[in-house]
Scaffold this active site. Structure first.
Site, PDB file in Angstrom:
ATOM      1  N   LYS A 160      35.101 -18.125  11.974  1.00 32.38           N
ATOM      2  CA  LYS A 160      33.943 -18.811  12.567  1.00 32.38           C
ATOM      3  C   LYS A 160      33.170 -19.611  11.521  1.00 32.38           C
ATOM      4  O   LYS A 160      32.770 -20.744  11.764  1.00 32.38           O
ATOM      5  CB  LYS A 160      32.993 -17.805  13.237  1.00 32.38           C
ATOM      6  CG  LYS A 160      33.605 -17.033  14.391  1.00 32.38           C
ATOM      7  CD  LYS A 160      32.570 -16.216  15.144  1.00 32.38           C
ATOM      8  CE  LYS A 160      31.904 -15.124  14.345  1.00 32.38           C
ATOM      9  NZ  LYS A 160      32.820 -14.048  13.884  1.00 32.38           N
ATOM     10  N   ARG A 186      26.068 -11.608  19.871  1.00 36.45           N
ATOM     11  CA  ARG A 186      27.128 -10.639  19.636  1.00 36.45           C
ATOM     12  C   ARG A 186      27.104  -9.523  20.675  1.00 36.45           C
ATOM     13  O   ARG A 186      27.946  -8.630  20.639  1.00 36.45           O
ATOM     14  CB  ARG A 186      26.932 -10.016  18.267  1.00 36.45           C
ATOM     15  CG  ARG A 186      27.923 -10.532  17.222  1.00 36.45           C
ATOM     16  CD  ARG A 186      27.583  -9.831  15.955  1.00 36.45           C
ATOM     17  NE  ARG A 186      28.589  -9.747  14.966  1.00 36.45           N
ATOM     18  CZ  ARG A 186      28.632 -10.542  13.889  1.00 36.45           C
ATOM     19  NH1 ARG A 186      27.813 -11.536  13.771  1.00 36.45           N
ATOM     20  NH2 ARG A 186      29.523 -10.323  12.964  1.00 36.45           N
ATOM     21  N   ARG A 240      39.527 -11.150   1.437  1.00 39.04           N
ATOM     22  CA  ARG A 240      38.468 -12.166   1.328  1.00 39.04           C
ATOM     23  C   ARG A 240      37.575 -11.920   0.107  1.00 39.04           C
ATOM     24  O   ARG A 240      37.254 -10.785  -0.221  1.00 39.04           O
ATOM     25  CB  ARG A 240      37.614 -12.136   2.601  1.00 39.04           C
ATOM     26  CG  ARG A 240      36.448 -13.118   2.560  1.00 39.04           C
ATOM     27  CD  ARG A 240      35.924 -13.406   3.924  1.00 39.04           C
ATOM     28  NE  ARG A 240      35.121 -12.307   4.469  1.00 39.04           N
ATOM     29  CZ  ARG A 240      34.432 -12.403   5.589  1.00 39.04           C
ATOM     30  NH1 ARG A 240      34.463 -13.517   6.300  1.00 39.04           N
ATOM     31  NH2 ARG A 240      33.742 -11.371   6.038  1.00 39.04           N
ATOM     32  N   ARG A 273      32.877  -8.584  -0.155  1.00 37.98           N
ATOM     33  CA  ARG A 273      31.703  -8.132   0.598  1.00 37.98           C
ATOM     34  C   ARG A 273      31.841  -6.635   0.846  1.00 37.98           C
ATOM     35  O   ARG A 273      32.941  -6.148   1.094  1.00 37.98           O
ATOM     36  CB  ARG A 273      31.643  -8.864   1.947  1.00 37.98           C
ATOM     37  CG  ARG A 273      30.817 -10.117   1.907  1.00 37.98           C
ATOM     38  CD  ARG A 273      30.938 -10.936   3.158  1.00 37.98           C
ATOM     39  NE  ARG A 273      30.721 -10.222   4.414  1.00 37.98           N
ATOM     40  CZ  ARG A 273      30.617 -10.830   5.596  1.00 37.98           C
ATOM     41  NH1 ARG A 273      30.702 -12.146   5.668  1.00 37.98           N
ATOM     42  NH2 ARG A 273      30.428 -10.144   6.698  1.00 37.98           N
ATOM     43  N   ARG A 296      34.089  -2.624  12.236  1.00 38.85           N
ATOM     44  CA  ARG A 296      33.591  -3.912  12.740  1.00 38.85           C
ATOM     45  C   ARG A 296      34.453  -4.416  13.888  1.00 38.85           C
ATOM     46  O   ARG A 296      33.945  -5.005  14.843  1.00 38.85           O
ATOM     47  CB  ARG A 296      33.555  -4.942  11.599  1.00 38.85           C
ATOM     48  CG  ARG A 296      32.448  -4.658  10.602  1.00 38.85           C
ATOM     49  CD  ARG A 296      32.649  -5.391   9.303  1.00 38.85           C
ATOM     50  NE  ARG A 296      32.446  -6.817   9.418  1.00 38.85           N
ATOM     51  CZ  ARG A 296      32.919  -7.705   8.544  1.00 38.85           C
ATOM     52  NH1 ARG A 296      33.640  -7.313   7.522  1.00 38.85           N
ATOM     53  NH2 ARG A 296      32.670  -8.971   8.698  1.00 38.85           N
TER      54      ARG A 296
HETATM   55  P1  AMP Z   1      28.765 -11.720   9.896  1.00 39.73           P
HETATM   56  O1  AMP Z   1      28.630 -12.385   8.586  1.00 39.73           O
HETATM   57  O2  AMP Z   1      28.484 -12.643  11.041  1.00 39.73           O
HETATM   58  O3  AMP Z   1      30.079 -10.991  10.049  1.00 39.73           O
HETATM   59  O4  AMP Z   1      27.622 -10.604   9.972  1.00 39.73           O
HETATM   60  C1  AMP Z   1      27.550  -9.539   9.039  1.00 39.73           C
HETATM   61  C2  AMP Z   1      26.798  -8.371   9.618  1.00 39.73           C
HETATM   62  O5  AMP Z   1      25.452  -8.777   9.940  1.00 39.73           O
HETATM   63  C3  AMP Z   1      27.350  -7.812  10.914  1.00 39.73           C
HETATM   64  O6  AMP Z   1      28.404  -6.888  10.704  1.00 39.73           O
HETATM   65  C4  AMP Z   1      26.106  -7.157  11.512  1.00 39.73           C
HETATM   66  O7  AMP Z   1      25.808  -5.938  10.876  1.00 39.73           O
HETATM   67  C5  AMP Z   1      25.018  -8.158  11.149  1.00 39.73           C
HETATM   68  N1  AMP Z   1      24.854  -9.204  12.189  1.00 39.73           N
HETATM   69  C6  AMP Z   1      25.051 -10.547  12.064  1.00 39.73           C
HETATM   70  N2  AMP Z   1      24.792 -11.199  13.211  1.00 39.73           N
HETATM   71  C7  AMP Z   1      24.432 -10.236  14.100  1.00 39.73           C
HETATM   72  C8  AMP Z   1      24.066 -10.256  15.475  1.00 39.73           C
HETATM   73  N3  AMP Z   1      24.019 -11.402  16.182  1.00 39.73           N
HETATM   74  N4  AMP Z   1      23.762  -9.069  16.056  1.00 39.73           N
HETATM   75  C9  AMP Z   1      23.766  -7.912  15.371  1.00 39.73           C
HETATM   76  N5  AMP Z   1      24.133  -7.810  14.088  1.00 39.73           N
HETATM   77  C10 AMP Z   1      24.452  -8.964  13.439  1.00 39.73           C
END
Ligand code: AMP
Length: 210
Positions: A13, A88, A123, A156, A167
């Protein structure tokens, strides 16, 4: 153009959001990036979010909904935006509707779980500018050093194998129902992730511009 990018963690994404951002000149908004920045700066929001993020869980809806509400008020969102990683959950999508945000298209990036595991476990991201690499598929020129800014590239915390599995479970249980949510609105376009990023990008742009 107001777009949503749906897909599992590691489906690409972020990469696609960057391409669309440069092509259509609209900001890419990643709630994950906003939360990571808050965490790095040890703000109250960052401290609250950290334990959820590090264990692969979702940050509570009301927290991310507020973040997004504030971000969308900024000037650069006037002509549209790309949401990467939001919504999400169904309540987050409902909140977006209640804010009166009219979404034009939802691009769902589909990548099988086995590929996600391989992608995320290799990654590496730059601590400084956030650029993303992969030890096998997109290595940095010098190991551990970002090509773009010279910052240090690291894994990360939430890309550890057991956290990736968590996840993915969270994705299937809480985020995947959004496909049906947006299918009903007629705005969903499915893009199958390809081996080559450029091929996925071509399909994404076609989906967005059609
Ligand atoms: P990402 O970089 O989008 O994979 O986000 C990393 C982490 O941030 C996720 O695993 C969640 O813990 C948190 N996070 C990001 N966006 C959201 C969202 N829209 N709702 C809830 N948690 C989020």
């Amino acid at each position: 153009m107001r777009l949503i990018l749906l897909g599992a963690p590691g489906a690409g994404k972020g990469t696609q959001a960057e391409v669309i951002c440069n092509t259509l000149n609209i900001p890419a908004i990643s709630t994950g990036n906003i939360l990571r920045e808050a965490k790095a700066n040890k703000t109250p929001l960052g401290l609250e979010a950290a334990s959820y993020m590090d264990s692969g869980k979702l940050v509570p809806d009301e927290v991310v909904i507020n973040i997004l509400k504030e971000r969308l008020k900024e000037d650069d969102c006037k002509n549209g935006f790309i949401l990467d990683g939001f919504p999400r959950t169904v309540p987050q999508a409902e909140a977006l509707d209640q804010m009166g945000v009219e979404i034009d298209r939802v691009v769902d990036l589909e990548v099988p779980d086995e590929k996600i595991m391989a992608r995320l476990s290799g990654r590496r991201v730059c601590e400084k500018c956030g650029s993303s690499y992969h030890v096998l598929y997109k290595p940095t020129k010098v190991e551990g050093v970002c090509d773009r800014c010279g910052g240090k590239t690291v894994q990360r915390k939430d890309d550890a194998p057991e956290t990736i599995r968590e996840r993915l479970e969270v994705y299937h249980a809480q985020t995947e129902p959004l496909k049906d949510y947006y299918k009903k609105t007629g705005k969903l376009v499915v893009v199958e992730g390809q081996e080559e990023v450029a091929d996925t990008t071509a399909l994404t742009l076609k989906a967005v511009e059609a």
